[in-house]
Enzyme design. Sequence first.
Site, short mmCIF file in Angstrom:
data_model
loop_
_atom_site.label_atom_id
_atom_site.label_comp_id
_atom_site.label_asym_id
_atom_site.label_seq_id
_atom_site.Cartn_x
_atom_site.Cartn_y
_atom_site.Cartn_z
N GLY A 12 0.78 -1.23 0.00
CA GLY A 12 0.00 0.00 0.00
C GLY A 12 0.81 1.28 0.00
O GLY A 12 0.32 2.31 0.48
N THR A 13 2.03 1.26 -0.58
CA THR A 13 2.79 2.51 -0.63
C THR A 13 2.13 3.50 -1.59
O THR A 13 2.20 4.71 -1.37
CB THR A 13 4.26 2.29 -1.02
OG1 THR A 13 4.31 1.74 -2.33
CG2 THR A 13 4.97 1.37 -0.05
N HIS A 110 0.76 0.91 -13.27
CA HIS A 110 1.58 -0.24 -13.69
C HIS A 110 3.05 0.19 -13.67
O HIS A 110 3.39 1.27 -14.17
CB HIS A 110 1.18 -0.71 -15.09
CG HIS A 110 1.95 -1.92 -15.51
ND1 HIS A 110 1.69 -3.19 -15.02
CD2 HIS A 110 3.02 -2.04 -16.32
CE1 HIS A 110 2.56 -4.03 -15.53
NE2 HIS A 110 3.38 -3.37 -16.32
N GLU A 148 -10.95 -4.00 -21.06
CA GLU A 148 -11.06 -5.47 -20.97
C GLU A 148 -9.71 -6.18 -21.09
O GLU A 148 -9.57 -7.33 -20.67
CB GLU A 148 -12.01 -5.99 -22.07
CG GLU A 148 -13.49 -5.88 -21.73
CD GLU A 148 -14.06 -4.46 -21.89
OE1 GLU A 148 -13.29 -3.53 -22.23
OE2 GLU A 148 -15.26 -4.30 -21.64
N ASP A 151 -3.62 -4.24 -19.04
CA ASP A 151 -2.75 -3.06 -19.24
C ASP A 151 -2.90 -2.44 -20.62
O ASP A 151 -1.94 -1.90 -21.18
CB ASP A 151 -1.26 -3.42 -18.99
CG ASP A 151 -1.04 -4.04 -17.62
OD1 ASP A 151 -1.69 -3.62 -16.65
OD2 ASP A 151 -0.21 -4.96 -17.51
N GLU A 181 5.84 6.25 -9.66
CA GLU A 181 4.49 5.84 -9.22
C GLU A 181 3.87 6.79 -8.21
O GLU A 181 2.72 7.20 -8.36
CB GLU A 181 4.54 4.43 -8.62
CG GLU A 181 4.98 3.37 -9.60
CD GLU A 181 4.86 1.97 -9.02
OE1 GLU A 181 3.87 1.66 -8.35
OE2 GLU A 181 5.79 1.17 -9.25
C1 GAR Z 1 3.34 -1.25 -7.37
O1 GAR Z 1 4.67 -1.24 -7.82
C2 GAR Z 1 2.37 -1.28 -8.54
O2 GAR Z 1 2.82 -0.53 -9.62
C3 GAR Z 1 2.35 -2.74 -8.86
O3 GAR Z 1 2.32 -3.37 -7.59
C4 GAR Z 1 3.03 -2.57 -6.65
C5 GAR Z 1 2.17 -2.36 -5.42
O4 GAR Z 1 2.87 -1.70 -4.41
N1 GAR Z 1 1.23 -3.08 -9.67
C6 GAR Z 1 1.28 -3.96 -10.66
O5 GAR Z 1 2.26 -4.62 -10.92
C7 GAR Z 1 -0.02 -4.12 -11.44
N2 GAR Z 1 0.21 -4.86 -12.67
P1 GAR Z 1 2.14 -0.99 -3.19
O6 GAR Z 1 1.14 -1.99 -2.60
O7 GAR Z 1 3.24 -0.67 -2.23
O8 GAR Z 1 1.45 0.23 -3.72
#
Ligand code: GAR
Length: 208
Positions: A12-13, A110, A148, A151, A181
């Site tokens: 959950g960052t 992503h 659908e 990505d 992100e």
């Molecule tokens: C993040 O790096 C996000 O971009 C990735 O999961 C991580 C979650 O981190 N998502 C994917 O790969 C989706 N295809 P977080 O829980 O610390 O936010």
Amino acid sequence: MLRVVVLVSGGGTNLQAILGAIDDGTIANAEIVGVISNNRKAYALERAKDHGIFARCVSPKDYGSREEFNGKLLEAVDELRPDLIVLAGFLVVIPEMMIRRYRNRMINIHPSLIPAFCGTGYYGLKVHEAALARGVKVVGATVHFVDEGTDTGPIILQKAVEVHTGDTPEILQRRVMEQAEWKILPEAINLIANKKVSVVNNLAVIQS
Ligand code: GAR
């Protein structure tokens, strides 16, 4: 006020970055009305609760079939009456009915520059492992609307990040989070909350 529901699976960052951006005014005109995780142990749930935000788990393990889980997930989301759903590290295949119902109202972060290193099998650390294995010198992150495909939806924002000699997947993942992100996800929410994003011919258009 844009009603935002955040779906999470892990640390959950990105959720934390959104919470911080709402608190410091980087995101205006939006509030998080709920956080839903498929994983009971997700630390993201604690982050939400610590912030006084409604948080719950809807786990596929609690239901007899995928259809039943999909129905319960959609029900849990609908109950919160979101204007925008944010997939912030939500590692579940989104039910088709939810994609149709929330078309152009659901975004995903992503950890690559789409169309590189995306699609089925590319998630979390695997994305960074693949980037290092290919030897690319620039990586990054993308925020896009969910359609659908995996990505494949309209791209809202992207940000590039340099690969350094000696990077491990973990180091690279952290740099992509910090430099891309945690910036572009709050920025995209702010743009949407302030009606700056539209979708025309399946492409996201941003008004300046
Ligand atoms: C993040 O790096 C996000 O971009 C990735 O999961 C991580 C979650 O981190 N998502 C994917 O790969 C989706 N295809 P977080 O829980 O610390 O936010």
